[in-house]
Design a protein around this motif. Sequence first.
Motif, short mmCIF file in Angstrom:
data_model
loop_
_atom_site.label_atom_id
_atom_site.label_comp_id
_atom_site.label_asym_id
_atom_site.label_seq_id
_atom_site.Cartn_x
_atom_site.Cartn_y
_atom_site.Cartn_z
N GLU A 71 0.81 -1.22 0.00
CA GLU A 71 0.00 0.00 0.00
C GLU A 71 0.84 1.26 0.00
N SER A 72 1.99 1.20 0.65
CA SER A 72 2.83 2.39 0.79
C SER A 72 3.41 2.87 -0.54
N VAL A 73 3.43 1.98 -1.54
CA VAL A 73 4.00 2.36 -2.84
C VAL A 73 3.01 2.19 -3.98
N LYS A 74 1.82 1.76 -3.67
CA LYS A 74 0.82 1.52 -4.71
C LYS A 74 0.52 2.82 -5.47
N GLY A 75 0.47 2.68 -6.79
CA GLY A 75 0.24 3.85 -7.62
C GLY A 75 1.51 4.57 -8.03
N ARG A 76 2.64 4.23 -7.35
CA ARG A 76 3.92 4.85 -7.70
C ARG A 76 4.92 3.81 -8.22
N PHE A 77 4.88 2.61 -7.69
CA PHE A 77 5.81 1.55 -8.09
C PHE A 77 5.08 0.49 -8.91
N THR A 78 5.78 -0.05 -9.89
CA THR A 78 5.25 -1.13 -10.73
C THR A 78 6.28 -2.23 -10.83
N ILE A 79 5.83 -3.47 -10.63
CA ILE A 79 6.71 -4.62 -10.79
C ILE A 79 6.35 -5.34 -12.09
N PHE A 80 7.34 -5.76 -12.82
CA PHE A 80 7.10 -6.56 -14.01
C PHE A 80 8.32 -7.44 -14.26
N ARG A 81 8.17 -8.42 -15.14
CA ARG A 81 9.26 -9.37 -15.34
C ARG A 81 9.36 -9.79 -16.79
N ASP A 82 10.54 -10.28 -17.12
CA ASP A 82 10.81 -10.86 -18.44
C ASP A 82 11.25 -12.30 -18.18
N ASN A 83 10.37 -13.25 -18.35
CA ASN A 83 10.68 -14.64 -18.02
C ASN A 83 11.80 -15.20 -18.89
N ALA A 84 11.87 -14.75 -20.12
CA ALA A 84 12.92 -15.25 -21.02
C ALA A 84 14.31 -14.84 -20.53
#
Length: 123
Positions: free
Chosen positions: A61-74
Motif C-alpha cells: 500500500e505504501s508504494v501503490k500507484g507509484r511503483f510497478t513490478i514486471f518481469r521478463d521470463n525469457a
Amino acid sequence: QVQLVESGGGLVQAGGSLRLSCSASGRTFGDNAMAWFRQAPGKEREFVAAITWRGITNVAESVKGRFTIFRDNAKNTVYLQMNTLKAEDTAVYYCAVPRNSQYSSRREWYDYWGQGTQVTVSS
C-alpha cells in the motif's frame, strides 16, 4: 549456485524515477514468483512488491500507484519501476525468489536473496 544480482539503484531527487533490475542465474526461474523488499536504516526489511510467472502482481500500500513490478521470463529478470519517489523510499532494495510459484509478503517465504542495491531519495 543460485545468484540474484540487483542493479539500477542510485541517488535521485524527490519526485524522480528509478528502475531497478534483478537478474537470476544458476537455474531457470520461469515458474517462480519474484519479489522486491526494502530495508531502511534501523528498520525491518519490508515487502514492496511481488509477481507470479504469469504476471499477477501484489504491491504494498505504501508504494501503490507509484511503483510497478514486471518481469521478463525469457531473461529471468524482474524489474521495479519507481516513480514519484519520496525521501521515505530511501532504503536498500533486495530481490527475492521462493522455491515455488506463489508469492507472499513474508520474508520467511523466500529462499534466495540478492545482495541489495541502495536507493537514496533526496528531499
